[in-house]
Scaffold this motif. Structure first.
Motif, PDB file in Angstrom:
ATOM      1  N   ASN A  26       0.934  -0.993   0.088  1.00 52.41           N
ATOM      2  CA  ASN A  26       0.046  -0.080  -0.135  1.00 52.41           C
ATOM      3  C   ASN A  26       0.950   1.291   0.025  1.00 52.41           C
ATOM      4  OD1 ASN A  26      -1.981   1.541   0.088  1.00 52.41           O
ATOM      5  ND2 ASN A  26      -2.678   1.086   2.104  1.00 52.41           N
ATOM      6  N   ARG A  27       1.765   1.325   0.793  1.00 52.80           N
ATOM      7  CA  ARG A  27       2.758   2.312   0.993  1.00 52.80           C
ATOM      8  C   ARG A  27       3.604   2.495  -0.500  1.00 52.80           C
ATOM      9  NH1 ARG A  27       4.376   0.159   5.754  1.00 52.80           N
ATOM     10  NH2 ARG A  27       6.579  -0.382   5.212  1.00 52.80           N
ATOM     11  N   ILE A  28       4.047   1.704  -1.276  1.00 52.95           N
ATOM     12  CA  ILE A  28       4.558   1.592  -2.453  1.00 52.95           C
ATOM     13  C   ILE A  28       3.800   2.208  -3.397  1.00 52.95           C
ATOM     14  CG2 ILE A  28       5.760   0.580  -4.216  1.00 52.95           C
ATOM     15  CD1 ILE A  28       6.971  -1.511  -2.039  1.00 52.95           C
ATOM     16  N   GLY A  29       2.504   2.060  -3.324  1.00 53.03           N
ATOM     17  CA  GLY A  29       1.636   2.196  -4.607  1.00 53.03           C
ATOM     18  C   GLY A  29       1.239   3.829  -4.246  1.00 53.03           C
ATOM     19  N   ASN A  30       1.224   4.186  -3.014  1.00 54.96           N
ATOM     20  CA  ASN A  30       0.956   5.707  -2.482  1.00 54.96           C
ATOM     21  C   ASN A  30       2.202   6.493  -3.007  1.00 54.96           C
ATOM     22  OD1 ASN A  30      -1.568   5.429  -1.770  1.00 54.96           O
ATOM     23  ND2 ASN A  30      -1.247   5.438   0.473  1.00 54.96           N
ATOM     24  N   ALA A  31       3.195   5.977  -2.867  1.00 53.47           N
ATOM     25  CA  ALA A  31       4.438   6.628  -3.233  1.00 53.47           C
ATOM     26  C   ALA A  31       4.723   6.882  -4.630  1.00 53.47           C
ATOM     27  CB  ALA A  31       5.843   6.042  -2.649  1.00 53.47           C
ATOM     28  N   ALA A  32       4.309   5.669  -5.144  1.00 54.00           N
ATOM     29  CA  ALA A  32       4.342   5.818  -6.767  1.00 54.00           C
ATOM     30  C   ALA A  32       3.452   7.041  -7.329  1.00 54.00           C
ATOM     31  CB  ALA A  32       4.031   4.410  -7.379  1.00 54.00           C
ATOM     32  N   ALA A  33       2.160   6.926  -6.862  1.00 52.74           N
ATOM     33  CA  ALA A  33       1.058   7.774  -7.075  1.00 52.74           C
ATOM     34  C   ALA A  33       1.471   9.336  -6.891  1.00 52.74           C
ATOM     35  CB  ALA A  33      -0.190   7.576  -6.394  1.00 52.74           C
ATOM     36  N   ARG A  34       2.366   9.638  -5.626  1.00 51.94           N
ATOM     37  CA  ARG A  34       2.748  10.591  -5.407  1.00 51.94           C
ATOM     38  C   ARG A  34       3.885  11.092  -6.447  1.00 51.94           C
ATOM     39  NH1 ARG A  34       2.751   9.060   0.048  1.00 51.94           N
ATOM     40  NH2 ARG A  34       4.840   8.700  -0.079  1.00 51.94           N
ATOM     41  N   ARG A  35       4.787  10.276  -6.680  1.00 53.38           N
ATOM     42  CA  ARG A  35       5.725  10.612  -7.475  1.00 53.38           C
ATOM     43  C   ARG A  35       5.257  11.130  -9.025  1.00 53.38           C
ATOM     44  NH1 ARG A  35       8.972   6.532  -5.681  1.00 53.38           N
ATOM     45  NH2 ARG A  35       8.092   4.886  -7.154  1.00 53.38           N
ATOM     46  N   ASP A  36       4.228  10.327  -9.410  1.00 53.66           N
ATOM     47  CA  ASP A  36       3.536  10.679 -10.580  1.00 53.66           C
ATOM     48  C   ASP A  36       2.938  12.049 -10.504  1.00 53.66           C
ATOM     49  OD1 ASP A  36       4.345   8.324 -11.522  1.00 53.66           O
ATOM     50  OD2 ASP A  36       2.327   7.104 -11.454  1.00 53.66           O
ATOM     51  N   ALA A  37       2.194  12.197  -9.399  1.00 58.84           N
ATOM     52  CA  ALA A  37       1.581  13.447  -9.256  1.00 58.84           C
ATOM     53  C   ALA A  37       2.636  14.496  -9.134  1.00 58.84           C
ATOM     54  CB  ALA A  37       0.721  13.782  -7.970  1.00 58.84           C
ATOM     55  N   ARG A  38       3.726  14.534  -8.577  1.00 55.56           N
ATOM     56  CA  ARG A  38       4.717  15.409  -8.691  1.00 55.56           C
ATOM     57  C   ARG A  38       5.236  15.780 -10.103  1.00 55.56           C
ATOM     58  NH1 ARG A  38       8.602  13.134  -4.734  1.00 55.56           N
ATOM     59  NH2 ARG A  38       6.956  13.448  -3.136  1.00 55.56           N
ATOM     60  N   ALA A  39       5.413  14.656 -10.833  1.00 53.12           N
ATOM     61  CA  ALA A  39       6.063  14.931 -12.183  1.00 53.12           C
ATOM     62  C   ALA A  39       5.017  15.610 -13.060  1.00 53.12           C
ATOM     63  CB  ALA A  39       6.285  13.761 -12.736  1.00 53.12           C
ATOM     64  N   LEU A  40       3.795  15.511 -12.842  1.00 51.16           N
ATOM     65  CA  LEU A  40       2.849  15.940 -13.533  1.00 51.16           C
ATOM     66  C   LEU A  40       2.664  17.541 -13.057  1.00 51.16           C
ATOM     67  CD1 LEU A  40      -0.194  13.495 -13.669  1.00 51.16           C
ATOM     68  CD2 LEU A  40       0.904  14.657 -15.519  1.00 51.16           C
ATOM     69  N   SER A  41       2.783  17.862 -11.775  1.00 55.82           N
ATOM     70  CA  SER A  41       2.750  19.246 -11.363  1.00 55.82           C
ATOM     71  C   SER A  41       3.808  19.848 -11.894  1.00 55.82           C
ATOM     72  CB  SER A  41       2.798  19.153  -9.808  1.00 55.82           C
ATOM     73  OG  SER A  41       2.976  20.349  -9.233  1.00 55.82           O
ATOM     74  N   ARG A  42       5.038  19.353 -11.854  1.00 53.13           N
ATOM     75  CA  ARG A  42       6.278  20.009 -12.275  1.00 53.13           C
ATOM     76  C   ARG A  42       6.125  20.562 -13.994  1.00 53.13           C
ATOM     77  NH1 ARG A  42      10.128  15.873 -10.000  1.00 53.13           N
ATOM     78  NH2 ARG A  42      10.637  16.591  -8.150  1.00 53.13           N
ATOM     79  N   LEU A  43       5.312  19.607 -14.503  1.00 54.05           N
ATOM     80  CA  LEU A  43       5.150  19.771 -15.979  1.00 54.05           C
ATOM     81  C   LEU A  43       4.312  20.720 -16.178  1.00 54.05           C
ATOM     82  CD1 LEU A  43       4.620  16.444 -17.995  1.00 54.05           C
ATOM     83  CD2 LEU A  43       6.406  18.395 -18.468  1.00 54.05           C
ATOM     84  N   ARG A  44       3.260  20.815 -15.449  1.00 52.82           N
ATOM     85  CA  ARG A  44       2.338  21.975 -15.457  1.00 52.82           C
ATOM     86  C   ARG A  44       2.768  23.402 -15.221  1.00 52.82           C
ATOM     87  NH1 ARG A  44      -1.281  19.956 -11.822  1.00 52.82           N
ATOM     88  NH2 ARG A  44      -1.844  18.175 -13.141  1.00 52.82           N
ATOM     89  N   HIS A  45       3.721  23.208 -14.269  1.00 48.65           N
ATOM     90  CA  HIS A  45       4.117  24.628 -13.886  1.00 48.65           C
ATOM     91  C   HIS A  45       5.535  25.240 -14.618  1.00 48.65           C
ATOM     92  CE1 HIS A  45       1.687  23.755 -10.234  1.00 48.65           C
ATOM     93  NE2 HIS A  45       1.513  24.981 -10.416  1.00 48.65           N
ATOM     94  N   SER A  46       5.976  23.983 -15.540  1.00 48.06           N
ATOM     95  CA  SER A  46       7.020  24.493 -16.202  1.00 48.06           C
ATOM     96  C   SER A  46       6.825  25.190 -17.523  1.00 48.06           C
ATOM     97  CB  SER A  46       7.793  23.132 -16.750  1.00 48.06           C
ATOM     98  OG  SER A  46       7.077  22.541 -17.763  1.00 48.06           O
ATOM     99  N   ASN A  47       7.674  25.769 -18.232  1.00 43.72           N
ATOM    100  CA  ASN A  47       7.321  26.339 -19.431  1.00 43.72           C
ATOM    101  C   ASN A  47       7.094  25.414 -20.585  1.00 43.72           C
ATOM    102  OD1 ASN A  47       7.583  28.740 -18.313  1.00 43.72           O
ATOM    103  ND2 ASN A  47       9.653  29.047 -18.555  1.00 43.72           N
ATOM    104  N   ALA A  48       7.107  24.396 -20.522  1.00 42.81           N
ATOM    105  CA  ALA A  48       7.008  23.287 -21.475  1.00 42.81           C
ATOM    106  C   ALA A  48       5.553  23.396 -22.102  1.00 42.81           C
ATOM    107  CB  ALA A  48       7.459  21.977 -21.245  1.00 42.81           C
ATOM    108  N   TRP A  49       5.551  23.337 -23.361  1.00 45.54           N
ATOM    109  CA  TRP A  49       4.198  23.386 -24.018  1.00 45.54           C
ATOM    110  C   TRP A  49       3.776  21.986 -24.849  1.00 45.54           C
ATOM    111  CZ3 TRP A  49       2.191  25.411 -29.286  1.00 45.54           C
ATOM    112  CH2 TRP A  49       1.063  26.017 -29.014  1.00 45.54           C
ATOM    113  N   LEU A  50       2.939  21.485 -24.341  1.00 48.01           N
ATOM    114  CA  LEU A  50       2.537  20.040 -24.564  1.00 48.01           C
ATOM    115  C   LEU A  50       1.749  19.863 -25.705  1.00 48.01           C
ATOM    116  CD1 LEU A  50       2.485  18.219 -21.102  1.00 48.01           C
ATOM    117  CD2 LEU A  50       4.322  18.426 -22.712  1.00 48.01           C
ATOM    118  N   TRP A  51       0.784  20.946 -25.894  1.00 45.73           N
ATOM    119  CA  TRP A  51      -0.200  20.410 -26.985  1.00 45.73           C
ATOM    120  C   TRP A  51      -0.263  21.558 -28.073  1.00 45.73           C
ATOM    121  CZ3 TRP A  51      -1.377  21.831 -21.913  1.00 45.73           C
ATOM    122  CH2 TRP A  51      -1.906  23.104 -21.778  1.00 45.73           C
TER     123      TRP A  51
END
Length: 115
Positions: free
Chosen positions: A90-115
């Motif tokens: 359970n802890r591993i799953g949550n940690a992975a979800a947290r990592r994914d969310a963090r990566a998505l957040s970084r993308l969202r707040h960066s200057n990278a233009w995805l679409w």
């Protein structure tokens, strides 16, 4: 060039200006002050005169606030004590979800233009 007959007398012009000023001031004062028995028109809340609260009303408000804060304390205490040790999976799953969310957040707040 204008002749002296055409030019208005400065004293007369001054007297007319004073009379007009008095009239204007009277007209403005008339609209500014509402009658004592007349209810005031709409005003934004920050311009309305404050109604002082009675001691009883203040005490009542403080009682409500105290009660609300006590309930919050109880809820927080219960939430803190209800945590049980979770399984490793359970802890591993949550940690992975947290990592994914963090990566998505970084993308969202960066200057990278995805679409």
């Amino acid at each position: 060039m204008s002749t002296p007959e055409e030019r208005p007398n400065p004293d007369e012009a001054l007297a007319r200006a004073h009379a007009a000023r008095a009239k204007m001031a009277a007209a403005l004062d008339e609209d500014q002050e509402p009658e004592p028995d007349e209810p005031p028109g709409w005003q934004p809340i920050w311009k309305r005169p404050r109604k002082p609260k009675s001691k009883e009303a203040k005490k009542q408000e403080l009682r409500k606030q105290r009660r609300r804060l006590q309930k919050v304390r109880r809820r927080r205490l219960a939430a803190g004590q209800s945590r049980r040790p979770r399984s490793r999976q359970n802890r591993i799953g949550n940690a992975a979800a947290r990592r994914d969310a963090r990566a998505l957040s970084r993308l969202r707040h960066s200057n990278a233009w995805l679409w």
